[in-house]
Design an enzyme around this catalytic site. Structure first.
Site, PDB file in Angstrom:
ATOM      1  N   CYS A 130      23.778  24.405  33.067  1.00 54.61           N
ATOM      2  CA  CYS A 130      23.107  24.450  31.758  1.00 54.61           C
ATOM      3  C   CYS A 130      21.604  24.688  31.888  1.00 54.61           C
ATOM      4  CB  CYS A 130      23.377  23.159  30.991  1.00 54.61           C
ATOM      5  SG  CYS A 130      23.142  21.650  31.954  1.00 54.61           S
ATOM      6  N   HIS A 256      18.069  20.226  26.626  1.00 52.16           N
ATOM      7  CA  HIS A 256      17.193  20.157  27.786  1.00 52.16           C
ATOM      8  C   HIS A 256      15.870  20.856  27.491  1.00 52.16           C
ATOM      9  CE1 HIS A 256      20.554  18.634  29.878  1.00 52.16           C
ATOM     10  NE2 HIS A 256      20.912  19.686  30.584  1.00 52.16           N
TER      11      HIS A 256
END
Length: 352
Positions: A130, A256
């Site tokens: 990711c 994130h």
């Protein structure tokens, strides 16, 4: 007549699996049927796809009979066990685990960045990590226009990257802390479940994601370094772009953040040139207006497919070097959406 596909979602009951179902609902893939697969513990659960209620089935090799496309996010061991079986039965698999990422015969693909790699698949396509995906989205338009010599990334990764148990633990720790309790010594999940020690994430930062290796780097940092090279250069050990990473878990639920420092080959490139390149790349949204305090934030990225980029500025000490800040929903663009998007490209390119 449009071809329709029989699709299986492996790991359907997990955080990413459920989002795969949602992303599939809104995809361009012509769907004939969907089969939801998980472990025996989850068999019998009911999940909705559009307005249809589907029953989760226990995964066996025979589950993939008649399946054209598998979307997988059930853990590396499960992928290694079942995806080769699916391929034997004629399916093409897009896998969101680390099981096949570094296999030289398996394409590692961010569709906007290296879609041509899909043509080289032998039944399995790997979704990158990711944190790597969103960095590739931000850097690829820059690499194409100005070249790239070096990348130094520091990540600020959400608890959801470690699964639902990590989210639950973070929320409990935060409440306990606000209730005046000492939360040290009670953690069971982070920084990584299989390691010897565990530490609280609430009101804390953990500079370890995945296991720490003898090199001094965590495995997450190793992944970012070598996945970047494989995606951009086709060689996980290439020396043509220097990459280093520091990965940190932060007390955020979803999305994130990354501070990315990079050096381009074209020293004439300006910050505005970089902004224009990023903004024109499909899937990116430039949020960079310092006069109005506009910049990417995890809360605003949650639930969206896009990658958000801002705080682009030059390093005045080093010509050709820049800083930027990158945010994306790690469960969508970092996982479920990138998986479904890879499948969309496979359909468009007639590779299933």
């Amino acid at each position: 007549m449009t071809k329709e596909y029989n699709i299986a979602i492996l790991g359907a009951t997990g955080a990413v699996g459920r989002r795969m179902i949602e992303q599939l609902e809104h995809s361009t893939i012509p769907v004939k049927s969907v089969k939801l697969l998980a472990s025996f513990r989850s068999a019998g659960k009911k999940l909705k796809l559009k307005n249809e209620e589907l029953t989760v089935e226990e995964t066996t090799p025979e589950s993939f009979d008649g399946i054209d496309l598998v979307l997988s996010s059930a853990g590396g061991a499960v992928s290694k066990k079942f995806l080769p079986e699916a391929v034997k039965r004629g399916a093409v698999c897009v896998d969101n685990t680390s099981a096949f990422r570094m296999d030289p015969d398996v394409p590692l693909v961010v569709p906007e960045v290296n879609p041509e790699a899909l043509k080289n698949h032998h039944g399995i396509i790997a979704n990158p990590n990711c944190s790597t995906i969103q960095m590739m989205m931000a850097l690829e338009p820059i690499r194409r226009k100005f070249g790239l010599k070096q990348i130094i990334v520091s990540t600020y990764q959400a608890a959801s990257g470690a699964g639902q148990a990590a989210i639950d633990e973070l929320k409990k720790e935060a409440q306990d802390y606000l209730n005046g309790e000492d939360i040290r010594g009670n953690a069971k999940i982070l920084p990584t479940k299989g390691d010897k020690r565990h530490y609280p994430l609430a009101f804390n930062l953990l500079p370890q994601i995945d296991v720490l290796e003898d090199s001094g780097y965590s495995h997450e940092e190793w992944k970012m370094i070598h996945e970047t090279k494989k995606i951009m250069l086709g060689d996980m050990n290439s020396k043509d772009i220097k990459v280093t990473a520091t990965c940190v878990r932060v007390p955020v639920i979803i999305s994130h953040g990354e501070s990315v420092y990079f050096e381009v080959e074209d020293e004439k490139a300006t910050a505005q040139d970089i902004k224009d390149a990023v903004a024109s790349f499909p899937g990116n949204i430039l949020q960079d207006d310092i006069k109005n305090q506009l910049y990417p934030q995890p809360l605003n990225a949650e639930g969206t497919r896009e990658t958000y980029v801002g705080r682009i500025r030059p390093d005045y000490e080093n010509p050709g070097c820049f800083n930027m800040w990158v945010v994306a929903d790690n469960l969508l663009k970092g996982a479920a959406w990138n998986t479904v998007e890879n499948a969309e490209y496979l359909v468009k390119m007639d590779l299933i």
